[in-house]
Structures are given as structure tokens and as C-alpha cells.
Design an enzyme around this catalytic site. Structure first.
Site, PDB file in Angstrom:
ATOM      1  CG  HIS A  84      45.133  43.696  41.607  1.00 46.91           C
ATOM      2  ND1 HIS A  84      44.938  43.758  42.963  1.00 46.91           N
ATOM      3  CD2 HIS A  84      45.559  44.921  41.235  1.00 46.91           C
ATOM      4  CE1 HIS A  84      45.226  44.968  43.387  1.00 46.91           C
ATOM      5  NE2 HIS A  84      45.613  45.695  42.357  1.00 46.91           N
TER       6      HIS A  84
HETATM    7  P1  TYD Z   1      42.311  46.042  45.957  1.00 47.71           P
HETATM    8  O1  TYD Z   1      42.798  47.083  44.998  1.00 47.71           O
HETATM    9  O2  TYD Z   1      42.102  44.657  45.418  1.00 47.71           O
HETATM   10  O3  TYD Z   1      43.284  45.967  47.217  1.00 47.71           O
HETATM   11  P2  TYD Z   1      44.751  45.339  47.440  1.00 47.71           P
HETATM   12  O4  TYD Z   1      45.506  45.487  46.170  1.00 47.71           O
HETATM   13  O5  TYD Z   1      45.322  46.120  48.560  1.00 47.71           O
HETATM   14  O6  TYD Z   1      44.606  43.910  47.844  1.00 47.71           O
HETATM   15  O7  TYD Z   1      40.967  46.576  46.615  1.00 47.71           O
HETATM   16  C1  TYD Z   1      40.362  45.892  47.693  1.00 47.71           C
HETATM   17  C2  TYD Z   1      38.903  46.320  47.746  1.00 47.71           C
HETATM   18  O8  TYD Z   1      38.801  47.727  47.995  1.00 47.71           O
HETATM   19  C3  TYD Z   1      38.136  46.049  46.463  1.00 47.71           C
HETATM   20  O9  TYD Z   1      36.832  45.584  46.844  1.00 47.71           O
HETATM   21  C4  TYD Z   1      37.993  47.393  45.811  1.00 47.71           C
HETATM   22  C5  TYD Z   1      38.056  48.360  46.976  1.00 47.71           C
HETATM   23  N1  TYD Z   1      38.704  49.635  46.612  1.00 47.71           N
HETATM   24  C6  TYD Z   1      37.936  50.751  46.351  1.00 47.71           C
HETATM   25  O10 TYD Z   1      36.687  50.721  46.428  1.00 47.71           O
HETATM   26  N2  TYD Z   1      38.544  51.936  46.025  1.00 47.71           N
HETATM   27  C7  TYD Z   1      39.898  52.027  45.944  1.00 47.71           C
HETATM   28  O11 TYD Z   1      40.442  53.130  45.638  1.00 47.71           O
HETATM   29  C8  TYD Z   1      40.698  50.851  46.190  1.00 47.71           C
HETATM   30  C9  TYD Z   1      42.189  50.886  46.078  1.00 47.71           C
HETATM   31  C10 TYD Z   1      40.049  49.687  46.516  1.00 47.71           C
END
Ligand code: TYD
Length: 136
Positions: free
Chosen positions: A51
């Protein structure tokens, strides 16, 4: 450090016979830190990221183990980092698609973030991301 280009930065490190300590102050990170999170327990072969963020700037550090961080500006420029030392980190400006991979067993990735969590700041479709970047 507040540039628009991803960059690897050395983090202060003081070592002695009793171990090492590393430290960062907000002025070195390049933004006011509003949130801290960490990624861990990543199974072998799994990927994270996939993303981009419209406004969020971040700073990635591998506290233990290693992982690959691939950053893509959607305009043909790609930056690859292998983060493996707790005394270095990568500044990730807003507007970069990120793919995290090759996590070693027990890896812990610390992320400093310039904003609180906001799902509306995410772009999770690569094609839409490239269109967004071209439209700026
Ligand atoms: P995401 O940012 O997509 O993780 P990565 O980049 O490590 O793959 O987030 C994964 C999940 O965690 C998504 O459902 C949103 C949640 N999340 C939060 O609720 N708060 C946060 O601060 C972060 C970073 C993620």
C-alpha cells in the site's frame, strides 16, 4: 531528513562492555512522531505492506532480524533497502508504495509515524496509486 526521497540513516549508537544503546530525537526523524507501531511474528515467506500513504511519513527500523523494504514512487523510481541493524533506519516520505518481504525469524520492525492511524490515508490498489501520483 525531511526530504521527499527515501533514505537510509545511521542512528546514534553508544556501545560499552555492557551492550549498546541507540537513540533518535524527533528533529533527526524529520517529523513530529504521533504514533509508534511494530511488526513482528511474521511467518517465513509472508509479505506486508502493499500500500501507499497520501500524507503519512514514516521511519522504519529493524530492531532485531532483517527484512527487505521496497519503495516505489509510482513514476518509475524504485528504492530497495535491506534493514538489518538497530542503528539504521529508512525515512519513507508520503506517496511511496511499500512492499516488505524476506522477514527473518524473530524480526521486529519498529515504525515511527507522522500521523495517527487513518484508513482513508491508505491507497491499497497499485494501479490507483500510479494514477494518483501522475495526477499530482
Ligand atoms: P497495515 O498498515 O496494512 O499493515 P502492514 O503495512 O504491516 O501490512 O495494517 C494492518 C492492519 O492493522 C489493518 O487492519 C489496519 C490495522 N492497523 C491499525 O489499526 N492501526 C495502526 O496504527 C496500524 C499500522 C495498522
Amino acid at each position: 531528513m525531511n526530504s521527499l526521497i527515501p533514505k537510509l540513516h545511521k542512528i546514534n549508537k553508544v556501545s560499552s562492555n555492557s551492550g549498546s544503546i541507540s537513540f533518535l530525537e524527533a528533529s533527526e526523524v524529520g517529523f513530529d512522531i504521533k504514533r509508534v507501531y511494530y511488526i513482528y511474528d511474521v511467518p517465513s515467506g509472508e509479505f506486508r505492506g502493499a500500500h501507499a500513504h497520501k500524507e503519512l511519513s514514516q521511519f522504519f527500523i529493524s530492531l532485531s532480524g532483517s527484512f527487505n523494504l521496497k519503495l516505489d514512487d509510482g513514476l518509475g523510481n524504485v528504492f530497495n533497502f535491506n534493514l538489518k541493524y538497530p542503528y539504521e533506519g529508512v525515512f519513507v516520505p508520503k506517496g511511496y508504495w511499500r512492499d516488505l518481504s524476506e522477514f527473518t525469524s524473530g524480526c521486529t520492525c519498529l515504525v515511527l509515524a507522522s500521523e495517527i492511524y487513518d484508513e482513508n490515508d491508505y491507497i491499497r490498489d497499485y494501479k490507483k496509486f500510479c494514477e494518483y501520483k501522475k495526477s499530482l
